[in-house]
Design an enzyme around this catalytic site. Sequence first.
Site, PDB file in Angstrom:
ATOM      1  N   GLU A  23       0.122   1.007   1.978  1.00  0.00           N
ATOM      2  CA  GLU A  23      -0.130   0.394   0.480  1.00  0.00           C
ATOM      3  C   GLU A  23      -0.699  -1.138   0.501  1.00  0.00           C
ATOM      4  O   GLU A  23      -2.249  -1.154   0.644  1.00  0.00           O
ATOM      5  CB  GLU A  23       1.012   0.376  -0.468  1.00  0.00           C
ATOM      6  CG  GLU A  23       0.514  -0.302  -1.854  1.00  0.00           C
ATOM      7  CD  GLU A  23       1.539  -0.430  -2.926  1.00  0.00           C
ATOM      8  OE1 GLU A  23       1.359  -0.308  -4.143  1.00  0.00           O
ATOM      9  OE2 GLU A  23       2.666  -0.885  -2.499  1.00  0.00           O
TER      10      GLU A  23
ATOM     11  N   ASP B 152       8.493   0.078  -9.541  1.00  0.00           N
ATOM     12  CA  ASP B 152       9.271  -0.942 -10.310  1.00  0.00           C
ATOM     13  C   ASP B 152       8.827  -1.032 -11.617  1.00  0.00           C
ATOM     14  O   ASP B 152       7.868  -2.011 -11.815  1.00  0.00           O
ATOM     15  CB  ASP B 152       9.007  -2.333  -9.608  1.00  0.00           C
ATOM     16  CG  ASP B 152       9.647  -2.246  -7.947  1.00  0.00           C
ATOM     17  OD1 ASP B 152      10.827  -2.079  -7.901  1.00  0.00           O
ATOM     18  OD2 ASP B 152       8.854  -2.213  -7.045  1.00  0.00           O
TER      19      ASP B 152
END
Length: 349
Positions: free
Chosen positions: A202, A281
């Site tokens: 990422e 998240d």
Amino acid sequence: MRDLALLPKAHLHLHFTGSMRVSTLAEMAADRGIRLPATLLDGEGLRVPADERGWFRFQRLYDAARACVRGEADLRRIVREAAVDDAAEGSGRLEIQVDPTSYAPGVGGITPALEIVLDEARAAWRDTGTEVGVIVAASRMRHPMDARTLARLAAKHAGDGPGEVIGFGLSNDERRGDTAEFGPAFAIARRAGLASVPHGGELLGPAHVTEVLDHLHPDRLGHGVRSSEDPGLLRRVVDAGIALEVCPASNVSLGVYADPAQVPLRTLVDAGAQLALGADDPLLFGSRLVDQYVTAREVHGFDDDALAELARSSIRASRAGDTTRKRLLAGVDDWLRAPCPPAPAPAPA
């Protein structure tokens, strides 16, 4: 358009503290007299650059939220609410990541911290119908020996059912730590039958994905979107059957891509990659599981057949047992067979 909250799916990338409702965090902070940064309470979603400064800001906010989680009741509440919220979004299988080290001080150690989470996961499944498996995640910010300790703890609770440890992960800043040094911890986990589910690809590009593949031998890769930048590497991922847990909201919030349209969903799907969309998240990114499917529909042009295939892919990539998989996959077929609701009438001029 069919309701995406009714589409059966599995949720394979959700972090423990990051799963919290904003209202829950606000209540915990108020009870403890903790003043939180406004960014954690506005529900807007974080936006930082994809550099060490941006990650520091993200981590500081995450740590501030985690500091509000103090004891057994808090751990149970987070698991319970994660299951309730997932059930409302059509998720029949949740595999939530937790580092018990973070919560050990409030409950007397890493073993009780994990066992509380597992116990509540079983209870939440009975009450919501959403199976909750647990991934024990080590941190790149800590010594690799700590990861071995967590791997041994995870192995003692290994299984595929609700309230069992189904996998072992590695999270936090991809730029930190030596990936190879965490290999022995993952070997312990694999010997216990746990899925290998580290983060990678990422914040860093294809070279980091190659490192993770070579040393940690993942069954699934947390994120992995940067593999799209190297066709040969992406072919290796596809040929190995490694599922990618793609979290579009995270990619944009952490500055990896400037906007949702740049997230390479089409590139990955067209290459034959197995994807499982995740919220990562939602507390910090302001975007839950169904929102990721909305992005696939509204930004990337996925029709209902393609969205159903994304849901199937998430179910197949999960560690759910055969009975649960068959039930959820049949539910996806039922969702597709249901008549598509008529488009709303245009508003009067």
